[in-house]
Design a protein around this motif. Structure first.
Motif, PDB file in Angstrom:
ATOM      1  N   VAL A  21       5.636  23.779  15.290  1.00 37.53           N
ATOM      2  CA  VAL A  21       5.060  23.812  13.938  1.00 37.53           C
ATOM      3  C   VAL A  21       5.339  25.163  13.282  1.00 37.53           C
ATOM      4  CG1 VAL A  21       2.898  23.797  12.617  1.00 37.53           C
ATOM      5  CG2 VAL A  21       3.330  22.018  14.331  1.00 37.53           C
ATOM      6  N   ALA A  22       5.230  26.243  14.025  1.00 35.93           N
ATOM      7  CA  ALA A  22       5.522  27.573  13.459  1.00 35.93           C
ATOM      8  C   ALA A  22       6.981  27.660  13.015  1.00 35.93           C
ATOM      9  CB  ALA A  22       5.199  28.658  14.487  1.00 35.93           C
ATOM     10  N   ARG A  23       7.898  27.150  13.832  1.00 33.58           N
ATOM     11  CA  ARG A  23       9.322  27.141  13.450  1.00 33.58           C
ATOM     12  C   ARG A  23       9.563  26.303  12.203  1.00 33.58           C
ATOM     13  NH1 ARG A  23      13.651  25.255  17.412  1.00 33.58           N
ATOM     14  NH2 ARG A  23      14.994  26.015  15.749  1.00 33.58           N
ATOM     15  N   VAL A  24       8.951  25.135  12.155  1.00 32.85           N
ATOM     16  CA  VAL A  24       9.154  24.243  11.018  1.00 32.85           C
ATOM     17  C   VAL A  24       8.576  24.862   9.747  1.00 32.85           C
ATOM     18  CG1 VAL A  24       8.673  21.952  10.069  1.00 32.85           C
ATOM     19  CG2 VAL A  24       9.240  22.195  12.490  1.00 32.85           C
ATOM     20  N   ARG A  25       7.385  25.419   9.846  1.00 32.06           N
ATOM     21  CA  ARG A  25       6.779  26.052   8.656  1.00 32.06           C
ATOM     22  C   ARG A  25       7.636  27.203   8.152  1.00 32.06           C
ATOM     23  NH1 ARG A  25       0.722  27.321   8.608  1.00 32.06           N
ATOM     24  NH2 ARG A  25       1.169  27.233   6.389  1.00 32.06           N
ATOM     25  N   THR A  74      13.687  28.012   2.873  1.00 27.64           N
ATOM     26  CA  THR A  74      14.827  27.308   2.286  1.00 27.64           C
ATOM     27  C   THR A  74      14.383  26.501   1.066  1.00 27.64           C
ATOM     28  OG1 THR A  74      16.666  25.777   2.712  1.00 27.64           O
ATOM     29  CG2 THR A  74      14.583  25.276   3.794  1.00 27.64           C
ATOM     30  N   SER A  75      15.293  26.341   0.140  1.00 26.51           N
ATOM     31  CA  SER A  75      14.947  25.572  -1.060  1.00 26.51           C
ATOM     32  C   SER A  75      14.961  24.071  -0.798  1.00 26.51           C
ATOM     33  CB  SER A  75      15.903  25.913  -2.205  1.00 26.51           C
ATOM     34  OG  SER A  75      17.224  25.572  -1.842  1.00 26.51           O
ATOM     35  N   ASP A  76      15.719  23.624   0.221  1.00 28.38           N
ATOM     36  CA  ASP A  76      15.780  22.194   0.547  1.00 28.38           C
ATOM     37  C   ASP A  76      15.705  22.001   2.056  1.00 28.38           C
ATOM     38  OD1 ASP A  76      16.093  19.482   0.767  1.00 28.38           O
ATOM     39  OD2 ASP A  76      18.124  19.433  -0.058  1.00 28.38           O
ATOM     40  N   PRO A  77      14.489  21.896   2.598  1.00 22.25           N
ATOM     41  CA  PRO A  77      14.346  21.750   4.044  1.00 22.25           C
ATOM     42  C   PRO A  77      14.850  20.406   4.576  1.00 22.25           C
ATOM     43  CG  PRO A  77      12.209  21.533   2.987  1.00 22.25           C
ATOM     44  CD  PRO A  77      13.189  21.927   1.911  1.00 22.25           C
ATOM     45  N   TRP A  78      15.189  19.466   3.688  1.00 24.15           N
ATOM     46  CA  TRP A  78      15.726  18.158   4.088  1.00 24.15           C
ATOM     47  C   TRP A  78      17.250  18.170   4.189  1.00 24.15           C
ATOM     48  CZ3 TRP A  78      12.481  14.334   5.573  1.00 24.15           C
ATOM     49  CH2 TRP A  78      11.136  14.465   5.217  1.00 24.15           C
ATOM     50  N   SER A  79      17.894  19.254   3.758  1.00 21.45           N
ATOM     51  CA  SER A  79      19.351  19.318   3.709  1.00 21.45           C
ATOM     52  C   SER A  79      19.963  19.258   5.106  1.00 21.45           C
ATOM     53  CB  SER A  79      19.803  20.608   3.029  1.00 21.45           C
ATOM     54  OG  SER A  79      21.207  20.741   3.136  1.00 21.45           O
ATOM     55  N   LEU A 138      14.366  18.860   8.130  1.00 25.17           N
ATOM     56  CA  LEU A 138      13.297  17.876   8.259  1.00 25.17           C
ATOM     57  C   LEU A 138      13.821  16.458   8.430  1.00 25.17           C
ATOM     58  CD1 LEU A 138      10.827  19.068   5.463  1.00 25.17           C
ATOM     59  CD2 LEU A 138      10.519  19.306   7.938  1.00 25.17           C
ATOM     60  N   THR A 139      13.068  15.684   9.199  1.00 22.72           N
ATOM     61  CA  THR A 139      13.226  14.240   9.279  1.00 22.72           C
ATOM     62  C   THR A 139      11.826  13.639   9.309  1.00 22.72           C
ATOM     63  OG1 THR A 139      13.373  14.318  11.703  1.00 22.72           O
ATOM     64  CG2 THR A 139      15.462  14.251  10.484  1.00 22.72           C
ATOM     65  N   GLY A 140      11.725  12.376   8.921  1.00 22.18           N
ATOM     66  CA  GLY A 140      10.451  11.667   8.973  1.00 22.18           C
ATOM     67  C   GLY A 140      10.599  10.452   9.857  1.00 22.18           C
ATOM     68  N   MET A 176       0.847  -1.181   0.000  1.00 26.21           N
ATOM     69  CA  MET A 176       0.000   0.000   0.000  1.00 26.21           C
ATOM     70  C   MET A 176       0.882   1.230   0.000  1.00 26.21           C
ATOM     71  SD  MET A 176      -2.630   1.015   2.995  1.00 26.21           S
ATOM     72  CE  MET A 176      -3.656   2.421   2.871  1.00 26.21           C
ATOM     73  N   ARG A 177       0.838   2.014  -1.046  1.00 24.13           N
ATOM     74  CA  ARG A 177       1.614   3.242  -1.144  1.00 24.13           C
ATOM     75  C   ARG A 177       0.669   4.417  -1.033  1.00 24.13           C
ATOM     76  NH1 ARG A 177       6.881   2.719  -1.569  1.00 24.13           N
ATOM     77  NH2 ARG A 177       7.141   4.722  -2.532  1.00 24.13           N
ATOM     78  N   SER A 178       1.085   5.397  -0.256  1.00 25.98           N
ATOM     79  CA  SER A 178       0.265   6.593  -0.158  1.00 25.98           C
ATOM     80  C   SER A 178       0.749   7.591  -1.200  1.00 25.98           C
ATOM     81  CB  SER A 178       0.376   7.193   1.234  1.00 25.98           C
ATOM     82  OG  SER A 178       1.700   7.609   1.461  1.00 25.98           O
ATOM     83  N   SER A 179      -0.118   8.520  -1.537  1.00 23.47           N
ATOM     84  CA  SER A 179       0.305   9.538  -2.480  1.00 23.47           C
ATOM     85  C   SER A 179       1.268  10.488  -1.792  1.00 23.47           C
ATOM     86  CB  SER A 179      -0.913  10.295  -3.011  1.00 23.47           C
ATOM     87  OG  SER A 179      -1.587  10.909  -1.934  1.00 23.47           O
ATOM     88  N   PRO A 180       2.279  10.949  -2.515  1.00 23.23           N
ATOM     89  CA  PRO A 180       3.271  11.820  -1.898  1.00 23.23           C
ATOM     90  C   PRO A 180       2.660  13.165  -1.485  1.00 23.23           C
ATOM     91  CG  PRO A 180       4.028  11.054  -4.054  1.00 23.23           C
ATOM     92  CD  PRO A 180       2.603  10.621  -3.892  1.00 23.23           C
ATOM     93  N   HIS A 181       3.080  13.621  -0.350  1.00 23.70           N
ATOM     94  CA  HIS A 181       2.688  14.933   0.145  1.00 23.70           C
ATOM     95  C   HIS A 181       3.941  15.631   0.628  1.00 23.70           C
ATOM     96  CE1 HIS A 181      -1.588  14.092  -0.004  1.00 23.70           C
ATOM     97  NE2 HIS A 181      -1.329  12.917   0.533  1.00 23.70           N
ATOM     98  N   SER A 182       4.065  16.901   0.290  1.00 24.66           N
ATOM     99  CA  SER A 182       5.221  17.651   0.769  1.00 24.66           C
ATOM    100  C   SER A 182       5.012  18.000   2.237  1.00 24.66           C
ATOM    101  CB  SER A 182       5.385  18.935  -0.045  1.00 24.66           C
ATOM    102  OG  SER A 182       4.349  19.851   0.279  1.00 24.66           O
ATOM    103  N   ALA A 183       6.105  18.313   2.898  1.00 20.14           N
ATOM    104  CA  ALA A 183       6.025  18.736   4.293  1.00 20.14           C
ATOM    105  C   ALA A 183       5.153  19.974   4.415  1.00 20.14           C
ATOM    106  CB  ALA A 183       7.420  19.004   4.838  1.00 20.14           C
ATOM    107  N   ASP A 184       5.284  20.887   3.463  1.00 17.89           N
ATOM    108  CA  ASP A 184       4.491  22.115   3.507  1.00 17.89           C
ATOM    109  C   ASP A 184       2.996  21.799   3.427  1.00 17.89           C
ATOM    110  OD1 ASP A 184       4.328  24.975   3.661  1.00 17.89           O
ATOM    111  OD2 ASP A 184       3.798  24.969   1.531  1.00 17.89           O
ATOM    112  N   ASP A 185       2.602  20.887   2.537  1.00 17.55           N
ATOM    113  CA  ASP A 185       1.192  20.489   2.432  1.00 17.55           C
ATOM    114  C   ASP A 185       0.692  19.891   3.741  1.00 17.55           C
ATOM    115  OD1 ASP A 185       1.141  21.264  -0.239  1.00 17.55           O
ATOM    116  OD2 ASP A 185       1.367  19.218  -1.006  1.00 17.55           O
ATOM    117  N   LEU A 186       1.485  18.986   4.323  1.00 18.86           N
ATOM    118  CA  LEU A 186       1.089  18.344   5.579  1.00 18.86           C
ATOM    119  C   LEU A 186       0.959  19.365   6.702  1.00 18.86           C
ATOM    120  CD1 LEU A 186       3.304  15.148   5.500  1.00 18.86           C
ATOM    121  CD2 LEU A 186       0.817  15.221   5.334  1.00 18.86           C
TER     122      LEU A 186
END
Length: 184
Positions: free
Chosen positions: A26-30, A36-41, A48-50, A1-11
């Motif tokens: 949440v305010a800091r993360v948003r 930044t162009s790459d919040p996973w960097s 970001l981490t998941g 079961m694969r979910s559709s991709p969602h960006s961190a910003d959408d979530l």
């Protein structure tokens, strides 16, 4: 079961934090994601981490993993690989890598369940930094198939009361409490 991709910003846009601490996180993360162009960097001090708490719904147990660097039992998860932008996909991949559980799936849905900013101590190779951790709940139907990815990262299946007692971090206790409500 694969979910559709969602960006961190959408979530994060549709996510409703619970309490003052999570609201600030949440305010800091948003703000970081928007700035930044790459919040996973891993090159930025807050990135970001998941992660996910893995459950076996039939027995109401949760799986925790020992993290040497943090010196505590935690949920599975980590950094996105280059090109990954879907936090749930990152949590699923990391969960499979860290536990050997091939049947992990979002449970009961792929909703974002908790957002936490976590301080990570430095090492000789990496300075201290912070993770903007987006947390989910994943389930397995094959708990006995769990196998640690390395000897220094053992896994433990625990009842929720056992996990709450073992958890050293308040933010993990909050994730466990939220998961207890899902398990009923």
């Amino acid at each position: 079961m694969r979910s559709s991709p969602h960006s961190a910003d959408d979530l994060l846009t549709s996510y409703r934090p619970a309490g003052q601490t999570e609201t600030k996180d949440v305010a800091r993360v948003r703000a970081m994601v928007a700035g930044t162009s790459d919040p996973w960097s891993r090159d930025i001090p807050l990135h970001l981490t998941g992660s996910a708490l893995i459950v076996h719904p039939e027995t109401r147990r949760v799986l925790l993993r020992w993290h040497d660097r943090m010196g505590s039992w935690l949920q599975v998860g980590g950094h996105g690989d280059p090109g990954e932008t879907d936090p749930l996909s990152v949590a699923l991949r990391e969960g499979r890598e860290e536990t050997g559980l091939a049947d992990l799936r979002p449970w009961p849905t792929g909703e974002l369940r908790h957002t936490v900013v976590v301080s990570v101590p430095g090492t000789p190779r990496e300075p201290a930094h912070e993770h903007a951790d987006l947390r989910f709940v994943l389930a397995t139907a094959t708990p006995d198939a769990a196998s640690p990815e390395k000897p220094t990262a053992p896994l433990r299946w625990l009842s929720l009361p056992e996990a709450l007692e073992l958890a050293a971090e308040d933010n993990l206790r909050e994730t466990l409490t939220r998961t207890r409500r899902l398990l009923g």
